[in-house]
Write a protein that holds these residues in place. Structure first.
Motif, short mmCIF file in Angstrom:
data_model
loop_
_atom_site.label_atom_id
_atom_site.label_comp_id
_atom_site.label_asym_id
_atom_site.label_seq_id
_atom_site.Cartn_x
_atom_site.Cartn_y
_atom_site.Cartn_z
N ILE A 220 5.51 7.68 -8.82
CA ILE A 220 4.59 8.34 -9.77
C ILE A 220 3.25 8.61 -9.09
O ILE A 220 2.68 9.69 -9.21
CB ILE A 220 4.42 7.48 -11.03
N ALA A 221 2.76 7.61 -8.36
CA ALA A 221 1.48 7.77 -7.66
C ALA A 221 1.55 8.88 -6.62
O ALA A 221 0.62 9.67 -6.46
CB ALA A 221 1.07 6.45 -7.01
N PRO B 122 -1.03 5.44 -1.16
CA PRO B 122 -0.50 4.10 -1.37
C PRO B 122 -1.57 3.00 -1.28
O PRO B 122 -1.51 2.02 -2.00
CB PRO B 122 0.54 3.94 -0.26
N GLU B 123 -2.57 3.20 -0.40
CA GLU B 123 -3.63 2.21 -0.27
C GLU B 123 -4.44 2.11 -1.56
O GLU B 123 -4.79 1.02 -2.01
CB GLU B 123 -4.58 2.56 0.90
N THR B 124 -4.72 3.25 -2.17
CA THR B 124 -5.46 3.28 -3.43
C THR B 124 -4.64 2.61 -4.53
O THR B 124 -5.18 1.88 -5.35
CB THR B 124 -5.80 4.73 -3.83
N LEU B 125 -3.34 2.87 -4.52
CA LEU B 125 -2.45 2.25 -5.50
C LEU B 125 -2.45 0.73 -5.33
O LEU B 125 -2.53 0.00 -6.32
CB LEU B 125 -1.03 2.80 -5.38
N GLU C 121 -3.62 -1.92 -8.05
CA GLU C 121 -2.71 -2.97 -8.51
C GLU C 121 -3.37 -4.34 -8.37
O GLU C 121 -3.26 -5.18 -9.27
CB GLU C 121 -1.40 -2.93 -7.73
N ARG C 122 -4.07 -4.57 -7.28
CA ARG C 122 -4.76 -5.86 -7.08
C ARG C 122 -5.85 -6.04 -8.13
O ARG C 122 -5.99 -7.12 -8.71
CB ARG C 122 -5.35 -5.93 -5.68
N ASP C 123 -6.62 -4.97 -8.41
CA ASP C 123 -7.65 -5.04 -9.46
C ASP C 123 -7.02 -5.35 -10.81
O ASP C 123 -7.55 -6.12 -11.60
CB ASP C 123 -8.43 -3.73 -9.54
#
Length: 167
Positions: free
Chosen positions: A44-45, A52-55, A59-61
């Motif tokens: 989806i991203a 992927p880095e932003t995703l 996800e960590r946030d």
């Protein structure tokens, strides 16, 4: 105005886009209980041109936010449980005092004063318990969180010591 022109002239805020996509993903799932895999999330991203880095950062946030939400829920449950105990003591003790005063003679007299003054304290405690915003709440949460962290650390150290001692 034709349909293609209508689509081209529409503009949305970032919040609107998030809400629309949330609804679309929920409809696509057709079942509110369906879960998506990480691969599906990544797909989806990718379709939305999100790197992927932003995703991964998002996800960590999200995981940090979920952890804090769970901690706050545990704190609120602790406060409500503590209030229930205090309210139960208030009810039992004042019920007995009111009954003794009523049976003892001339109706309600001295026990009513105890009931009212203690009741004022219980009402203030209820206000503090169910008030989940503001500086006082944040200070109480931080204090509770630090105490829980200390307890968890002590438990881990004791468990490691006991495991090493039993080996």
């Amino acid at each position: 105005m034709t349909a293609p022109e209508d689509r081209a002239t529409r503009f949305y805020t970032q919040e609107d886009i998030q809400k629309i996509l949330h609804l679309a993903i929920a409809r696509q799932a057709k079942d509110q209980e369906k879960e998506f895999s990480y691969e599906q999330l990544l797909e989806i991203a990718t379709e939305l041109e999100i790197p992927p880095e932003t995703l991964k950062l998002a996800e960590r946030d999200w995981q940090i936010t979920q952890g804090e939400i769970q901690q706050r829920q545990a704190f609120n449950n602790y406060r409500i449980g503590r209030f229930k105990k205090r309210f139960g003591k208030f009810t039992i003790v004042n019920g007995v005092l009111l009954l003794v005063d009523l049976v003892g003679g001339a109706g309600l007299s001295w026990s009513l004063y105890i009931f009212l003054f203690w009741g004022l304290g219980v009402a203030l405690d209820a206000w503090n318990t169910f008030q989940t915003k503001g500086e006082d709440y944040e200070m109480a949460f931080q204090k509770w969180y630090r105490q829980n962290q200390i307890k968890q650390t002590i438990n881990r150290v004791v468990n490691k010591f006991l495991n090493a001692w039993q080996s």
